[in-house]
Enzyme design. Structure first.
Site, PDB file in Angstrom:
ATOM      1  N   GLY A  81      33.257  39.076  47.541  1.00  0.00           N
ATOM      2  CA  GLY A  81      33.907  40.026  48.431  1.00  0.00           C
ATOM      3  C   GLY A  81      33.183  41.362  48.492  1.00  0.00           C
ATOM      4  N   HIS A 124      35.761  37.689  51.815  1.00  0.00           N
ATOM      5  CA  HIS A 124      36.503  38.753  52.482  1.00  0.00           C
ATOM      6  C   HIS A 124      35.755  40.090  52.403  1.00  0.00           C
ATOM      7  CE1 HIS A 124      37.803  40.627  48.660  1.00  0.00           C
ATOM      8  NE2 HIS A 124      37.882  39.388  48.223  1.00  0.00           N
ATOM      9  N   ASP A 125      35.828  40.842  53.465  1.00  0.00           N
ATOM     10  CA  ASP A 125      35.305  42.212  53.537  1.00  0.00           C
ATOM     11  C   ASP A 125      33.788  42.304  53.459  1.00  0.00           C
ATOM     12  OD1 ASP A 125      37.848  44.037  53.475  1.00  0.00           O
ATOM     13  OD2 ASP A 125      38.176  42.547  51.907  1.00  0.00           O
TER      14      ASP A 125
END
Length: 286
Positions: free
Chosen positions: A137, A119-120
């Protein structure tokens, strides 16, 4: 549109007319897939995913999965994929945590079997991931970086452009542009000279980068002095990228691997080798 009869596609998905979708693929709602894309067997494109043009996604890949986090929000962010990428078998790319900040993959990237983008993360262009490379992340990977097999990158780290990370490396700090990371030690072992030459860097540019490298890793200056000299003495590209990278860091930077100053190479005589049953080359510290 070429769609295998076993594929399951949401009526709310927006898919270009010439997209090819293989057997047992699943495409959820709130998905956009651009022209020229090819999805092979068992590909899963989940809600919140936008995919550009001419991407090829191989068997078993999952794009747009929920973030692996103990506090997954009710409305997570999206995954935004550019164009002309290749995602090989079982690649996973996860949505961002915040609804207004997507996980981003740029253009012309190759992510090989089992690669993971958490994520991200934010990936630039022309990046290569070898098999089973993993990003935690919030990792940023700049253009034309090369990440070898089974590399693990800690969350919030940055990998600079044209950096080359050796296989099985454990990356826990920022990797500067243009350098090579040794897979065994996880340390910097010089510039990525092969990558620089293959990407058209001139001899003069490489010499300038070598001088900047020595300033960073081979002087006894304080860190603020190094950053200031990078800004004043190396203001032209490509070396100027070094100051921009170092000035923005917060996690620290991967250090150089160097032999201890008292290390020596000692060659034994043949008679000594025969008596000891060794190959004749000994590394001796002391």
């Amino acid at each position: 549109m070429k769609i295998h009869p076993t594929a399951v596609i949401s009526a709310d998905a927006q898919i270009a007319a010439d997209v090819s979708i293989g057997p047992f693929c699943i495409i959820e709602s709130d998905v956009t897939i651009g022209s020229g894309c090819v999805l092979e067997g068992r590909v899963n494109i989940k809600s919140g995913t936008t995919i550009g043009e001419n991407n090829r996604i191989s068997d078993g890949a999952v794009i747009g999965g929920m973030p692996q986090h103990v506090n997954v929000p009710e409305h997570p962010g999206r995954v935004q994929i550019g164009s002309h990428n290749t995602f090989r078998e079982f690649v996973t790319i996860h949505r961002a945590l915040k609804h207004d900040v997507p996980t981003v993959v740029g253009d012309h990237n190759l992510i090989m079997v089992g690669g993971h983008v958490a994520h991200d993360c934010h990936l630039g262009n022309n990046i290569i991931f070898a098999n089973n490379a993993m990003l935690g992340g919030h990792v940023t990977v700049d253009d034309r970086a090369y990440i070898s097999g089974a590399v693990a990158v800690h969350q919030f780290c940055r990998i600079g452009s044209f950096a080359m990370i050796g296989g099985h490396a454990r990356v826990v700090q920022d990797v500067p542009p243009y350098v090579t990371i040794d897979g065994l030690s996880g340390c910097v072992v010089g510039l990525n000279l092969i990558g620089l030459r293959r990407n058209g860097f001139t001899a003069e540019q490489i010499i300038t980068l070598k001088n900047a490298y020595r300033l960073i890793y081979r002087t006894n200056l304080k860190w603020n002095e190094i950053v200031q000299r990078l800004q004043s003495e190396y203001s032209a590209e490509p070396a100027a990228r070094l100051h921009h990278f170092f000035a923005a860091g917060t996690r620290g930077y991967v250090q150089e691997r160097r032999m201890p100053p008292n290390a020596t190479l000692k060659f034994r005589r043949q008679s000594e080798d025969d008596a000891r049953g060794t190959g004749g080359l000994q590394v001796k510290a002391g």
